[in-house]
Design a protein around this motif. Structure first.
Motif, short mmCIF file in Angstrom:
data_model
loop_
_atom_site.label_atom_id
_atom_site.label_comp_id
_atom_site.label_asym_id
_atom_site.label_seq_id
_atom_site.Cartn_x
_atom_site.Cartn_y
_atom_site.Cartn_z
N ARG A 284 67.62 51.93 30.05
CA ARG A 284 66.37 51.71 30.78
C ARG A 284 65.91 52.99 31.47
O ARG A 284 64.71 53.26 31.56
CB ARG A 284 66.56 50.58 31.80
CG ARG A 284 66.49 49.18 31.14
CD ARG A 284 66.48 48.05 32.16
NE ARG A 284 67.82 47.79 32.68
CZ ARG A 284 68.23 48.07 33.90
NH1 ARG A 284 67.39 48.67 34.76
NH2 ARG A 284 69.45 47.79 34.28
N HIS A 285 66.87 53.78 31.96
CA HIS A 285 66.51 55.07 32.57
C HIS A 285 65.86 55.98 31.53
O HIS A 285 64.83 56.63 31.81
CB HIS A 285 67.76 55.75 33.14
CG HIS A 285 67.49 57.14 33.65
ND1 HIS A 285 66.76 57.40 34.79
CD2 HIS A 285 67.84 58.35 33.15
CE1 HIS A 285 66.68 58.70 34.98
NE2 HIS A 285 67.33 59.31 34.00
N ALA B 293 65.92 62.10 31.34
CA ALA B 293 65.69 61.02 30.37
C ALA B 293 65.53 61.56 28.95
O ALA B 293 64.58 62.30 28.65
CB ALA B 293 64.45 60.23 30.76
N ASP C 169 70.88 62.29 33.39
CA ASP C 169 69.82 62.00 34.35
C ASP C 169 68.45 62.47 33.88
O ASP C 169 67.42 61.99 34.35
CB ASP C 169 70.15 62.65 35.71
CG ASP C 169 71.32 61.98 36.39
OD1 ASP C 169 71.61 60.81 36.06
OD2 ASP C 169 71.95 62.63 37.24
N ARG D 132 71.62 49.90 31.78
CA ARG D 132 71.04 50.69 32.86
C ARG D 132 70.66 52.08 32.38
O ARG D 132 69.56 52.59 32.67
CB ARG D 132 72.03 50.80 34.03
CG ARG D 132 71.45 51.54 35.24
CD ARG D 132 72.52 51.85 36.28
NE ARG D 132 73.47 52.85 35.80
CZ ARG D 132 73.22 54.17 35.81
NH1 ARG D 132 72.05 54.63 36.22
NH2 ARG D 132 74.13 55.02 35.37
N ARG D 133 71.54 52.71 31.63
CA ARG D 133 71.28 54.06 31.13
C ARG D 133 70.13 54.07 30.12
O ARG D 133 69.31 54.99 30.09
CB ARG D 133 72.54 54.66 30.53
CG ARG D 133 73.62 54.96 31.58
CD ARG D 133 74.91 55.45 30.94
NE ARG D 133 75.94 55.63 31.95
CZ ARG D 133 76.45 56.82 32.32
NH1 ARG D 133 75.97 57.93 31.78
NH2 ARG D 133 77.39 56.90 33.24
N GLY E 284 59.22 58.54 34.78
CA GLY E 284 58.98 57.64 35.91
C GLY E 284 57.53 57.20 36.00
O GLY E 284 56.64 57.82 35.41
#
Length: 498
Positions: free
Chosen positions: A19-20, A66, A64, A16-17, A26
């Protein structure tokens, strides 16, 4: 692959991290970025490196934020390792946070430790505004400076680059900018606040400004073209100062051949101009050559080429610009280029055809003597192989900066018959001394005979026919390469001066 149940939750969190981080700013910001015709940071790295070779580090730095605004890692270019960092403008405008600063330091640290080139792809807003103090914030520039002269350093400007991040570029050996690139100490909003000046980023540091000022060396229209040129530039260089440039396999492009074309390209009289680029086309291998900084100091051409498959650096006067007179910008450009070539053991070929340093009040105000002295110091301090040809003329200090000077550690020096040299031309000496017609005629005849007189007491190694130019340089280079009988080491200097 089967995963033990004990690991699943933890590995899902890692995924998950990651992929972030891979998502950068974004979908919306990425789409906006790509709509401008730009590649995103990760796509730039993918285009630059050999396919599938990128290995990232610091992926989770920034939490948070990226990758904390910079994608960093290693990969291969033409099968050779490099370190690469790409600022991600879609993540907080590519600004530098504490984690990003640490990654930048680590990139340079690993490049020097592993003795591989360092590439920085820039598009960022400098240090990120924050209430906290980052500690020793400039450590990335300190580590980058420690790389200078030891590993090749390249910067690509692919968007606006401001403040601390922009300083990365001039510390590098070579820089290249795209059409959408811009570089400045501070961006338009800060300039407006500080000075009241309304200015666009293009007017402040776009290609027209950065290339003509000499802050940036080269230009390519698109991201892809910039990245392709970075690959091409590095192809001439060894991975570090602890290795020699690699020669290409022998083929037809590298074979000896006469150069009768030079009889038509180079006029016999000094009063006619010609394009030195045509000489380079004929003398060096058919693979073509790569000019460095063509829009700055055009009175000297600096280029990377191959001679018999061997990478060389070329410093050549350009009679099409200022009749070949060397002005301050040309001398500054050549001085830096010579230092880079010397640092990485590229042989330097000097092709001289100049009437000296550029005279006049404007040239003096530009500091032509200081710049000329800088070029002279760079070339005479160079420890690499040096080869010289005087094609038609080389007067005064203009001959010395081009390595036509006895006992200056050249491997070979040549001149064309009829080449004129000395303190100044016969025309200038006649005017300065108020010579009558008879004396002026004698001065001109002495000028014509100068090359033969100089050859008579070994002022250079040999007078050559223009048809022999490529071959005598190739044979001299092949002999000189035998001097490489010990392992290469970095040149004994602190840094390459920007």
């Amino acid at each position: 692959m089967t995963t033990s149940g004990d690991w699943q939750e933890t590995l899902d969190e890692l995924d998950r991290r990651r992929r972030h981080a891979y998502g950068m700013g974004g979908p919306e910001r990425l789409a906006k970025h790509r709509d401008k015709g730009k590649l995103d940071a990760r796509a730039r790295i993918d285009h630059l490196l050999d396919k599938g070779t990128f290995r990232e580090f610091g992926t989770l730095v920034g939490g948070d934020i990226a990758a904390d605004g910079i994608v960093a890692g290693s990969g291969l270019i033409d099968g050779r390792p490099v370190m690469v960092g790409a600022e991600d403008f879609t993540t907080l405008a590519g600004s530098i946070g504490p984690g990003g600063n640490a990654k930048r330091y680590r990139l340079a640290e690993l490049a020097l430790r592993d003795r591989v080139p360092l590439i920085m792809l820039l598009e960022g807003a400098g240090f990120r505004p924050s209430g906290e103090h980052y500690g020793r914030t400039p450590t990335d520039l300190l580590s980058q400076t420690q790389c200078s002269g030891k590993v090749p350093m390249v910067a690509g400007l692919l968007g606006p680059s401001a403040g601390h991040g922009a300083l990365v570029a001039p510390v590098c050996d070579w820089t290249i900018m795209s059409a959408q690139g811009a570089i400045f100490t501070a961006g338009p909003p800060v300039v407006k606040e500080s000075t009241g000046e309304d200015v666009t980023k293009e007017e402040l540091g776009g290609p027209d400004v950065a290339l003509t000022s000499g802050v940036i060396h080269n230009y390519a229209e698109t991201d892809e073209a910039v990245l392709d040129d970075i690959r091409r530039y590095l192809s001439y260089f060894p991975s570090s100062a602890w290795s020699y440039p690699e020669s290409l396999p022998e083929d037809d492009a590298a074979q000896p051949r006469p150069t009768p074309e030079l009889l038509d390209i180079v006029p016999r009289t000094n009063r006619r101009v010609y394009d030195m680029r045509a000489v380079l086309d004929v003398v060096f291998d058919d693979r073509g050559w790569f000019e460095i900084q063509p829009r700055f100091g055009p009175a000297i051409i600096c280029a990377l080429a191959h001679l018999g498959g061997h990478p060389v650096a070329v410093v050549a006067n350009q009679p099409l610009s200022l009749a070949g007179s060397i002005d301050a910008d040309a001398a500054d450009k050549a001085a830096h280029f010579v230092m880079v070539a010397d640092s990485f053991h590229l042989p330097i070929v000097f092709l001289a055809d100049n009437p000296g340093m550029l005279p006049g009040s404007r040239s003096e105000r530009a500091g032509v003597l200081r710049s000329g002295a800088r070029m002279f110091a760079a070339q005479t301090a160079a420890t690499t192989i040096k080869l010289h040809v005087t094609l038609r003329k080389a007067y005064g200090f203009g001959s010395m900066v081009m390595s036509l000077l006895g006992f200056d550690n050249q491997s070979a020096t040549f001149a064309y018959p009829g080449a004129t040299m000395g303190a100044m031309s016969a025309s200038a000496l006649s005017k300065a001394s108020h010579a009558d017609e008879d004396l002026e005629a004698k001065l001109r005849q002495m000028e014509v005979d100068a090359s033969f007189r100089s050859a008579g007491h070994l002022g250079f190694d040999e007078l050559i026919h223009p048809e022999e130019t490529r071959n005598v340089l190739l044979w001299a280079l092949q002999r000189a390469l035998y001097s490489r009988q010990a392992a290469p080491e970095p040149v004994a200097r602190t840094v390459i001066t920007p």
